[in-house]
Design an enzyme around this catalytic site. Structure first.
Site, mmCIF file in Angstrom:
data_model
loop_
_atom_site.group_PDB
_atom_site.id
_atom_site.type_symbol
_atom_site.label_atom_id
_atom_site.label_comp_id
_atom_site.label_asym_id
_atom_site.label_seq_id
_atom_site.Cartn_x
_atom_site.Cartn_y
_atom_site.Cartn_z
ATOM 1 N N GLU A 184 0.858 -1.188 0.000
ATOM 2 C CA GLU A 184 0.000 0.000 0.000
ATOM 3 C C GLU A 184 0.893 1.236 0.000
ATOM 4 O O GLU A 184 1.807 1.352 0.822
ATOM 5 C CB GLU A 184 -0.924 -0.021 1.234
ATOM 6 N N LYS A 304 -3.967 -0.341 13.971
ATOM 7 C CA LYS A 304 -4.823 0.706 13.428
ATOM 8 C C LYS A 304 -6.248 0.255 13.708
ATOM 9 O O LYS A 304 -6.672 -0.796 13.211
ATOM 10 C CB LYS A 304 -4.578 0.829 11.922
ATOM 11 N N GLU A 308 -10.550 4.354 8.886
ATOM 12 C CA GLU A 308 -10.665 3.946 7.489
ATOM 13 C C GLU A 308 -11.178 2.518 7.343
ATOM 14 O O GLU A 308 -10.635 1.712 6.595
ATOM 15 C CB GLU A 308 -9.316 4.110 6.776
ATOM 16 N N ARG A 341 -2.204 3.325 16.954
ATOM 17 C CA ARG A 341 -2.156 4.500 16.072
ATOM 18 C C ARG A 341 -3.251 5.515 16.387
ATOM 19 O O ARG A 341 -4.378 5.147 16.711
ATOM 20 C CB ARG A 341 -2.254 4.073 14.608
ATOM 21 N N ASP A 381 -2.488 14.137 7.064
ATOM 22 C CA ASP A 381 -1.990 12.887 6.487
ATOM 23 C C ASP A 381 -0.746 13.095 5.624
ATOM 24 O O ASP A 381 -0.851 13.041 4.399
ATOM 25 C CB ASP A 381 -3.106 12.240 5.639
ATOM 26 N N GLU A 409 3.829 9.096 -0.713
ATOM 27 C CA GLU A 409 2.432 9.058 -1.152
ATOM 28 C C GLU A 409 1.952 10.421 -1.660
ATOM 29 O O GLU A 409 1.291 10.507 -2.688
ATOM 30 C CB GLU A 409 1.557 8.592 0.022
ATOM 31 N N HIS A 537 -3.669 18.499 0.688
ATOM 32 C CA HIS A 537 -4.588 17.438 0.262
ATOM 33 C C HIS A 537 -5.382 17.788 -0.997
ATOM 34 O O HIS A 537 -6.589 17.537 -1.076
ATOM 35 C CB HIS A 537 -5.558 17.086 1.399
ATOM 36 N N TRP A 559 -13.029 13.631 2.202
ATOM 37 C CA TRP A 559 -12.263 12.874 1.215
ATOM 38 C C TRP A 559 -12.028 13.723 -0.043
ATOM 39 O O TRP A 559 -11.367 13.289 -0.974
ATOM 40 C CB TRP A 559 -13.008 11.580 0.827
#
Ligand code: GCV
Length: 716
Positions: A184, A304, A308, A341, A381, A409, A537, A559
């Site tokens: 990932e 975690k 999500e 986390r 993030d 990422e 973001h 999102w």
């Protein structure tokens, strides 16, 4: 004639030390022959034989590393002796294992951590010696690696007096690797863990991975994705994990796993995973007992939960502390720890920024002593720039681990050259004011502010099966930086870049000067062409590759990129002051005061905290819109300059890596232009102002940029 010329060229290149090809596999442990005759001559006298005490597997590795390195660097086979017979003896071992080191018995070392080492030079029986003394065998190995780093980077080793002890106890890589070998957010090929062939097949890579980590002080690895799969906890997979643990052990590296909260249901046949249910607690106790029977030094779990879509204690109306403590109780008898986390963002908050604080602050003091809360550096993030997470200044009764992301990422993924040490340092140096001025994030994380001995720093791994491990040759530097900073967060980005370059590429001063400057400017360059002035973001949905500031189609507001920039005809930015969501309130006053006033707030954070008009006056005197245009263009100019600079370095770098970086920089320049054009064209639909004519104008329309699709972008 032509053949003669080619031979001459070959000879010239050979003596100038430029290899024809280097695939990057050796990372910063290349140990190529030192070309500088003067330096090599000195080292030849100073390093003649190794007198190393102890028989453990770790000492064997130290011996092996030393002999290989000296063979490579100086071209000679070093003799291993068991007494002091000549000048230039390197004496290595623990205080207990060797009389000479025992007599030395440095007090400071005694008081330092188990992993600490001391390196000094002295005359013993009229012989000049170099002493490498560890508090434990692993300390000896770390000392050897440090000494080799000195030699590799051409340092003077005549008078050494180095006491080094890690500031952080658990220095970890977090692999987001799945059991099917996808990674990932991975951009460097498949997972290096070949689960199918384990436990019987031990890939040489596992050994080299351990060597590389030990050389920078990383002492733990979480093998599996935080989006966890319970299968890893079944016996066949635990046998595979045990095989890896056996490889890593001599290098001082412990394995950790991610625990799927619902494993008792999925692989245990229970009806619930409620952490207060006795059968669930017992299931985990038995599972943990089984793990320790196979892996006696197992580190613990990274979890975690309720984030999500991952299951967690809230599914049973329990809180995070109740969930974490169940694991803590079961791990405690074996000295295992829980890394829980704090990356959560359910939909209850009016601002995703505030969510982790809202869920965890009320639980401060409720976690068992072997639980550490792992917090991402920023509140959202892993963006190119974020203010530090407010949790760092808000949990005096809970140890907090730092989580950085090495894999890029949101930082150009596999193709952009971005040295992340300046980003890490920015977060670590930020002042939380938790116990007054000087309570930096680094001092929270290393336990000094709140007096914790359980401390951790983690980097989400950027490693994969690509021959050079990280795909982009410069991405290796981010792995390196994590290790070095977890060991000592006082190291500067400059020093880390320099020593990495010298070991990975070349010691040549002209090369180092230019390439270091490239590295040190690279993060700010990326911020400018992607998310200047505190934007965040605005990447494409899902895979996060490329710009998508217009994104507004996903079910959850947070999102969507539009949620983060809030551009409208009045202006742009997220109002997090008292007149907005008041996220600023989550910081100590000393920390938030510099951000609270839009006229005083540093440009870098402006849009993180304020919605300001397009005509807002910036510190430069420009309007916000003009400053935005300036920054996006500065980013593009800067990456073009970097491209030119790299091209000027061809003569210093082997052809293989030179061309790789060159091609990647070509992509990066293209993508920087794409980012700038797409974002300015989009924001212009609100500002209604022209892009000043001094700047390059977009050569495509906004519709064109909106039409781009990348269904198979990697790492998703
Ligand atoms: C492992 C971000 C990433 C996810 C990641 C998550 C996390 O949202 O996009 O891929 O999941 O962070 O850190 O848990």
């Amino acid at each position: 004639m032509l053949i003669k010329k080619q031979l001459l060229l070959f000879f010239l290149l050979a003596i100038s030390g430029i290899a024809f090809a280097d695939n990057g596999y050796r990372l910063w442990l290349r140990y190529d022959r030192i070309n500088n005759q003067q330096v090599a001559g000195k080292y030849n006298k100073q390093i003649q034989q190794l007198y190393i005490s102890g028989n453990s597997a770790t000492i064997q590795k130290a011996k092996q590393e030393f002999t290989n390195a000296i063979q490579g660097l100086l071209g000679k086979k070093i003799s291993i002796v068991n007494k002091l017979t000549t000048d230039g003896t390197v004496i290595a071992g623990t205080v207990a294992s060797n009389k000479i080191l025992g007599a030395l018995d440095p007090k400071e070392l005694k008081n330092a951590s188990d992993e600490a080492f001391y390196i000094t030079t002295m005359q013993i029986n009229n012989r000049s010696c170099i002493l490498i003394c560890g508090n434990s065998d692993i300390g000896v190995l770390y000392g050897i690696f440090h000494f080799l780093r000195l030699v590799n980077t051409g340092q003077d080793i005549t008078k050494l007096d180095i006491l080094s002890s890690p500031k952080i106890k658990y220095r970890l890589l977090n692999h987001w690797d799945n059991l099917n070998r996808t990674v990932e957010r991975g951009y460097a090929g498949a997972s290096i863990w070949d689960w199918h062939k384990l436990p019987d097949y031990i890939d040489q890579r596992y050994i080299d991975y351990a060597r590389a980590n030990a050389s920078i002080g990383i002492n733990g690895t979480v093998l599996t994705n935080v989006n966890a799969n319970a299968t890893i906890l079944t016996r066949p997979y635990l046998d595979k994990v045990a095989a890896l643990a056996n490889v890593f052990r001599p290098y001082g590296i412990r394995v950790f796993l991610t625990a799927r909260f619902s494993a008792p249901i999925e692989i245990g046949g229970l009806k619930t995973a409620d952490p207060l249910d006795a059968a669930v607690q017992d299931w985990w106790k038995q599972k943990i007992k089984e793990i320790y029977s196979l892996i006696p030094d197992f580190g613990g779990f990274l979890i975690k939960a309720n984030s999500e879509g991952q299951p967690g204690p809230q599914d049973y109306k329990r809180n995070h502390a109740q969930g974490a403590n169940m694991f803590a109780d079961a791990l405690a008898p074996y000295q295992g720890i829980v890394l829980w986390r704090a990356f959560v963002y359910s939909q209850q908050s009016n601002d995703r920024f505030k969510q982790a604080y809202e869920e965890f602050k009320p639980l401060d003091g409720q976690f068992k002593p072997n639980v550490i809360l792992q917090v991402k550096n920023g509140p959202i993030d892993f963006q190119p720039r974020e203010p530090f997470s407010p949790l760092f200044g808000a949990m005096p009764h809970t140890p907090l681990a730092m989580e950085f992301q090495l894999t890029q990422e949101y930082l150009g993924q596999g193709t952009h050259l971005v040295f992340e040490a300046p980003l890490f340092k920015e977060a670590l140096n930020a002042d939380t004011y938790e116990k007054g001025k000087g309570s930096t994030v680094a001092k929270i994380v290393d336990g000094t502010v709140d007096n914790f001995s359980l401390t951790a720093m983690a980097g989400v791994s950027n490693i994969g099966s690509d021959i050079n491990w990280t795909s982009h040759p410069f991405a290796q530097a981010n792995w390196y930086a994590l290790g070095r900073l977890a060991w000592d967060h006082n190291l500067s980005s400059d020093q880390i870049a320099e020593e990495w370059l010298e070991q990975t590429f070349s010691n040549d001063r002209s090369f180092v000067a230019v390439s270091k400057s490239i590295m040190l400017r690279s993060r700010e360059t990326l911020v400018n062409y992607m998310t200047p002035l505190g934007l965040a973001h605005i990447m494409y949905n899902g895979h996060h590759y490329g710009p998508m500031p217009w994104g507004n189609t996903l079910g959850r507001p947070d999102w969507n990129p539009v949620y983060y920039h809030k551009a409208d005809s009045a202006g742009i930015g997220f109002n997090r002051t008292v007149t907005g969501t008041n996220a600023l309130e989550e910081y100590q006053q000393g920390a938030s005061s510099s951000w609270a006033d839009s006229n005083k707030c540093a440009d870098e954070y402006l849009l993180w905290f304020h919605h300001v008009s397009w005509n807002h006056r910036m510190h430069s005197g420009k309007t916000l819109w003009n400053e935005l245009c300036f920054r996006y263009n500065a980013g593009v100019d800067s990456i073009r300059k970097i491209q030119q600079q790299w091209n000027s370095l061809e003569r210093f770098v082997d052809a293989e890596r030179f061309i790789q970086v060159k091609q990647l920089l070509n992509i990066q320049v293209k993508e920087a232009v794409w980012w700038r054009n797409a974002c300015l064209l989009y924001f212009q639909t609100f500002s209604k102002m022209p892009i000043p004519s001094v700047y390059e104008q977009p050569d495509k329309t906004l519709e064109y940029y909106k039409s781009l699709r990348f269904p198979y972008a990697p790492g998703n």
